[in-house]
Design a protein around this motif. Structure first.
Motif, mmCIF file in Angstrom:
data_model
loop_
_atom_site.group_PDB
_atom_site.id
_atom_site.type_symbol
_atom_site.label_atom_id
_atom_site.label_comp_id
_atom_site.label_asym_id
_atom_site.label_seq_id
_atom_site.Cartn_x
_atom_site.Cartn_y
_atom_site.Cartn_z
ATOM 1 N N ASP A 122 -5.891 12.673 -10.617
ATOM 2 C CA ASP A 122 -5.567 12.328 -12.003
ATOM 3 C C ASP A 122 -6.013 10.913 -12.321
ATOM 4 O OD1 ASP A 122 -4.490 14.781 -12.311
ATOM 5 O OD2 ASP A 122 -2.398 14.135 -12.141
ATOM 6 N N ALA A 123 -6.068 10.621 -13.637
ATOM 7 C CA ALA A 123 -6.390 9.270 -14.086
ATOM 8 C C ALA A 123 -5.147 8.398 -14.004
ATOM 9 C CB ALA A 123 -6.914 9.307 -15.518
ATOM 10 N N TYR A 124 -5.355 7.079 -13.954
ATOM 11 C CA TYR A 124 -4.238 6.144 -13.991
ATOM 12 C C TYR A 124 -3.703 6.067 -15.418
ATOM 13 C CZ TYR A 124 -5.146 4.555 -9.248
ATOM 14 O OH TYR A 124 -5.285 4.504 -7.879
ATOM 15 N N THR A 125 -2.374 6.226 -15.568
ATOM 16 C CA THR A 125 -1.749 6.279 -16.885
ATOM 17 C C THR A 125 -1.274 4.897 -17.310
ATOM 18 O OG1 THR A 125 0.450 6.689 -15.974
ATOM 19 C CG2 THR A 125 -0.963 8.603 -16.354
ATOM 20 N N ARG A 126 -0.870 4.825 -18.593
ATOM 21 C CA ARG A 126 -0.306 3.572 -19.110
ATOM 22 C C ARG A 126 0.946 3.200 -18.335
ATOM 23 N NH1 ARG A 126 -1.568 -0.908 -20.748
ATOM 24 N NH2 ARG A 126 -3.115 0.106 -22.080
ATOM 25 N N GLU A 127 1.758 4.198 -17.962
ATOM 26 C CA GLU A 127 2.943 3.917 -17.166
ATOM 27 C C GLU A 127 2.570 3.320 -15.813
ATOM 28 O OE1 GLU A 127 2.311 6.771 -18.628
ATOM 29 O OE2 GLU A 127 3.916 7.146 -20.059
ATOM 30 N N ASP A 128 1.460 3.824 -15.251
ATOM 31 C CA ASP A 128 0.981 3.281 -13.968
ATOM 32 C C ASP A 128 0.624 1.808 -14.105
ATOM 33 O OD1 ASP A 128 1.275 5.760 -12.810
ATOM 34 O OD2 ASP A 128 -0.806 6.348 -13.142
ATOM 35 N N ILE A 129 -0.082 1.491 -15.187
ATOM 36 C CA ILE A 129 -0.509 0.101 -15.394
ATOM 37 C C ILE A 129 0.690 -0.799 -15.665
ATOM 38 C CG2 ILE A 129 -1.894 -1.414 -16.872
ATOM 39 C CD1 ILE A 129 -3.820 0.939 -17.263
ATOM 40 N N ASP A 130 1.646 -0.305 -16.462
ATOM 41 C CA ASP A 130 2.860 -1.093 -16.722
ATOM 42 C C ASP A 130 3.641 -1.332 -15.426
ATOM 43 O OD1 ASP A 130 2.212 -1.165 -19.373
ATOM 44 O OD2 ASP A 130 3.507 0.520 -19.937
ATOM 45 N N PHE A 131 3.757 -0.268 -14.628
ATOM 46 C CA PHE A 131 4.453 -0.408 -13.346
ATOM 47 C C PHE A 131 3.715 -1.390 -12.441
ATOM 48 C CE2 PHE A 131 5.302 0.962 -8.969
ATOM 49 C CZ PHE A 131 6.681 0.864 -8.959
ATOM 50 N N LEU A 132 2.381 -1.327 -12.470
ATOM 51 C CA LEU A 132 1.566 -2.243 -11.672
ATOM 52 C C LEU A 132 1.806 -3.693 -12.102
ATOM 53 C CD1 LEU A 132 -0.689 -2.548 -9.538
ATOM 54 C CD2 LEU A 132 -2.345 -2.297 -11.386
ATOM 55 N N ALA A 174 0.355 7.233 -6.314
ATOM 56 C CA ALA A 174 -0.441 8.250 -5.607
ATOM 57 C C ALA A 174 -1.836 7.746 -5.281
ATOM 58 C CB ALA A 174 -0.512 9.535 -6.430
ATOM 59 N N SER A 175 -1.978 6.429 -5.041
ATOM 60 C CA SER A 175 -3.280 5.850 -4.703
ATOM 61 C C SER A 175 -3.623 6.149 -3.249
ATOM 62 C CB SER A 175 -3.262 4.330 -4.915
ATOM 63 O OG SER A 175 -2.952 4.021 -6.249
ATOM 64 N N GLU A 176 -4.865 6.561 -3.019
ATOM 65 C CA GLU A 176 -5.295 6.852 -1.656
ATOM 66 C C GLU A 176 -5.460 5.595 -0.819
ATOM 67 O OE1 GLU A 176 -8.878 9.118 -1.894
ATOM 68 O OE2 GLU A 176 -7.834 11.032 -1.944
ATOM 69 N N SER A 177 -5.887 4.498 -1.456
ATOM 70 C CA SER A 177 -6.164 3.267 -0.694
ATOM 71 C C SER A 177 -5.886 2.048 -1.546
ATOM 72 C CB SER A 177 -7.622 3.245 -0.218
ATOM 73 O OG SER A 177 -8.502 3.253 -1.339
ATOM 74 N N LEU A 178 -5.702 0.921 -0.853
ATOM 75 C CA LEU A 178 -5.492 -0.363 -1.520
ATOM 76 C C LEU A 178 -6.215 -1.446 -0.722
ATOM 77 C CD1 LEU A 178 -4.019 -2.309 -3.533
ATOM 78 C CD2 LEU A 178 -2.208 -2.471 -1.808
ATOM 79 N N LYS A 179 -7.006 -2.253 -1.431
ATOM 80 C CA LYS A 179 -7.639 -3.429 -0.824
ATOM 81 C C LYS A 179 -7.128 -4.668 -1.556
ATOM 82 C CE LYS A 179 -11.926 -1.036 0.388
ATOM 83 N NZ LYS A 179 -13.380 -0.922 0.075
ATOM 84 N N SER A 222 0.834 -1.211 0.000
ATOM 85 C CA SER A 222 0.000 0.000 0.000
ATOM 86 C C SER A 222 0.864 1.253 0.000
ATOM 87 C CB SER A 222 -0.916 0.002 1.229
ATOM 88 O OG SER A 222 -1.784 -1.106 1.219
ATOM 89 N N GLU A 223 1.947 1.224 0.780
ATOM 90 C CA GLU A 223 2.834 2.374 0.859
ATOM 91 C C GLU A 223 3.531 2.617 -0.483
ATOM 92 O OE1 GLU A 223 4.790 5.677 2.272
ATOM 93 O OE2 GLU A 223 3.062 4.582 3.082
ATOM 94 N N ILE A 224 3.943 1.531 -1.144
ATOM 95 C CA ILE A 224 4.591 1.670 -2.458
ATOM 96 C C ILE A 224 3.604 2.250 -3.457
ATOM 97 C CG2 ILE A 224 5.545 0.384 -4.401
ATOM 98 C CD1 ILE A 224 7.513 0.686 -2.157
ATOM 99 N N PHE A 225 2.369 1.744 -3.476
ATOM 100 C CA PHE A 225 1.368 2.256 -4.408
ATOM 101 C C PHE A 225 1.030 3.720 -4.104
ATOM 102 C CE2 PHE A 225 -0.593 -2.133 -5.475
ATOM 103 C CZ PHE A 225 0.512 -2.405 -6.266
ATOM 104 N N ARG A 226 0.991 4.056 -2.821
ATOM 105 C CA ARG A 226 0.720 5.443 -2.454
ATOM 106 C C ARG A 226 1.848 6.360 -2.933
ATOM 107 N NH1 ARG A 226 2.295 9.150 0.516
ATOM 108 N NH2 ARG A 226 3.965 7.875 1.364
#
Length: 618
Positions: free
Chosen positions: A320-330, A228-233, A220-224
């Motif tokens: 902001d919206a989630y970008t392609r870079e965000d999805i690739d990193f995910l 810049a995600s507020e929460s993770l489940k 969760s901390e890494i994603f934040r």
């Protein structure tokens, strides 16, 4: 290859011979002999590119919207191609060339809004290559300068001898400079969140813990930090589930199963769902499903080609919206997180199993200890039972045996014979009552004791008991009277056999401890029950011994002294019958030493819906 060819011939007269004014334009190309082939190449490329882009419309989610805007930007290429008409002396003014101005605007919008081309990655690479090239160019010119002005030329003896050291110096300085450039690139384009460093740190942190909740906190901390995600489940599939049902780690009541709209696209198709993209596509049902869990992005956790969990990412802090870079990193970090989380989950299952096993061992040990204690109590009760019953049975048997022996010997005077026979007869009756009480108590103290509760006619039972006990009263020379309402009593809820036993035991108890005087049986019907009271003028009960009277073999001290043959089971049997009848109760309403006792037995009236079988209470 064609592009390279036209690039090489572009400066020659074969491509463009010059420019001249035409129509309202001051500068129009004068086509060379090869320019016609460039025009053909331009339009053929445009047709094939557009067709390929239309095929790309079949791509899901983000890519599909990117392709739409690139196709729309192709209008700029059409506008740009309109210049060919004047070039080949066709009098068709290229007014639509203004469409070319929209090309960079549409592409820029697609880059910003729909993450076209991974602009951050591209810009980062261009920035890195330009600075490395600049460093190499500056180093090269410094080397040339030193060779010319200090070493006598590039190919002088001194310069050739110095060249290997220059190469070593370049090699040594290149790596630190490259690291500095990459660090500055991370600061500029990734807000100091270097993907390489983050992945390295994440790997170290994930491998440092086997606690499931700690790992989720780390992720969760890494994603934040990065996304810049507020929460993770995190949802994980339970190992013992026959169906694929995913439960939220922190909130067990949240789950995703085969009936959920999320299940098929994410679990079966392993698609990353982005809420904004679904909304643009008009997937209202999926958008509502994601809104229920406050998720802006849902991604599968895949391990060894199987989906072991789901990641629900909340809205970004900056909106902001989630970008392609965000999805690739995910995609990169989720695979590492999947391994660590699965290992932690397995460890937790083993740890929980060990705890459960320990608890079960403790419970079993406790049960064995309790059973051992219970067995000891049973053995003690068995010894007590044998002692009491042997004494109670031996007394009447001894009397009967003595009388019969004296009769056989002829030692009983004829005038006393009748009296002795009456005593033996009474002892035989008492012996039968003791045996009957023992059998009844044993029955009620076993698993097979069942009362068949149903409406019972109390009137008939009371008449039968009255006839029988009046004869007993004559023998014992005790006055006995029954006060039963003239109005027929309503049916009560009980078992006729056991109800009669309870009433008889109450009256017998009064007979045993009333040496002279009277016994009154009073019956009263209330709105919901019938109360049977037995009042005697007997020896009474010490107040401190009342609580134990309804226990097995329990007798008051004055009762033992008054009547040695008592079994101590009469009141116990009454209590067992009462406990097995809902709404029934037995109580001592009044007692006074040497003045008497009043027992009250309450039996509920029967209601609709009976009979009903209930197990006896131990």
């Amino acid at each position: 290859m064609c592009s390279i060819f036209f690039f090489l011939v572009n400066p020659t007269k074969l491509f463009v011979q010059g420019v001249f004014p035409k129509y309202i334009f001051n500068y129009v190309c004068d086509a060379g002999p090869l320019y016609i082939y460039y025009a053909i190449f331009y339009f053929v490329s445009f047709i094939f590119t557009t067709a390929y882009l239309f095929v790309g419309l079949r791509q899901p989610n983000v890519d599909r919207y990117q392709v739409k805007y690139v196709i729309l930007a192709q209008l700029g290429a059409v506008g740009g191609g309109s210049v060919f008409f004047l070039t080949f002396n066709l009098n068709w003014p290229p007014y639509i060339m203004i469409l070319y101005a929209f090309y960079p605007l549409i592409i820029a919008y697609a880059i910003i809004k729909y993450r076209l081309m991974g602009i951050k990655v591209l810009a980062s690479k261009v920035y890195t290559y330009l600075l490395i090239s600049a460093f190499s160019l500056v180093f090269f010119h410094i080397t040339i300068f030193v060779d010319f002005y200090f070493l006598g030329g590039i190919y002088s003896y001194k310069a050739l001898m110095f060249s290997p050291w220059i190469a070593v110096l370049y090699s040594i300085s290149l790596l630190p400079v490259l690291n500095k450039i990459q660090s500055s690139s991370d600061v500029i384009f990734y807000r100091n969140n270097a993907p390489r460093q983050i992945i390295k740190d994440l790997s170290l942190e994930l491998s440092s813990s086997i606690n499931l909740y700690e790992l989720i906190g780390i992720t969760s901390e890494i994603f934040r930090k990065v996304l810049a995600s507020e929460s993770l489940k995190v949802y994980l599939k339970k190992a013992d589930e026959k169906k694929e049902v995913f439960y939220c780690v922190l909130m067990e009541e949240l789950k995703v199963g085969p009936t959920s709209l999320i299940y098929k696209p994410v679990v079966k198709n392993r698609t990353v769902l982005v809420r904004d993209e679904l909304k643009r596509k008009g997937e209202t049902a999926l958008v509502k499903e994601m809104d229920k869990s406050e998720a802006k992005l849902i991604a599968p956790l895949v391990l060894r080609n199987k989906v072991i969990g789901l990641l629900y990412l909340g809205e970004k802090v900056d909106g902001d919206a989630y970008t392609r870079e965000d999805i690739d990193f995910l995609d990169i970090i989720s695979s590492q997180a999947a391994v660590a989380i699965e290992n932690a989950r397995l460890y937790k299952e083993v740890d929980d199993f060990n705890k459960t096993l320990k608890q079960k061992v403790d419970v079993q040990t406790k049960e064995i200890r309790e059973k051992a204690d219970h067995l000891k109590k049973l053995m003690d009760m068995r010894s007590e039972f044998l002692d009491i019953t042997s004494h109670q049975l031996r007394t009447p048997v001894t009397v009967i045996k003595g009388v019969l022996s004296m009769l056989e010997e002829g030692s009983i005077p004829p005038s006393k014979r009748k009296e002795f026979l009456r005593g033996a007869f009474e002892k035989s009756i008492k012996l039968g009552e003791i045996i009957n009480d023992i059998l009844r108590a044993s029955e009620m103290d076993s698993e097979s004791f069942v009362m068949n509760l149903k409406p019972v006619d109390l009137n008939e039972i009371l008449r039968k008991i009255e006839e029988d006990k009046l004869r007993t009263a004559q023998i014992k020379n005790v006055k006995l009277d029954f006060k039963i309402p003239k109005k027929t009593l309503s049916p009560v809820l009980s078992d006729a056999k056991y109800l009669e036993q309870a009433i008889v035991n109450m009256i017998n108890n009064s007979f045993q401890y009333t040496l002279k005087g009277s016994i009154h049986v009073m019956v009263e019907q209330l709105s919901n029950a019938v109360v049977i009271r037995v009042k005697d003028t007997g020896i009474g009960i010490p107040k401190d011994q009342i609580p134990k009277l309804f226990q097995k073999f329990a007798r008051a001290d004055n009762a033992v002294n008054t009547f040695t043959d008592g079994s101590g089971l009469g009141l116990f049997i009454i209590k067992q019958i009462v406990d097995a009848t809902p709404g029934a109760k037995i109580e001592i309403e009044k007692t006074e030493l040497n003045k008497g006792t009043v027992f009250a037995l309450t039996i509920p009236l029967a209601k609709s819906g009976w009979p009903l079988e209930l197990k006896g209470v131990k």
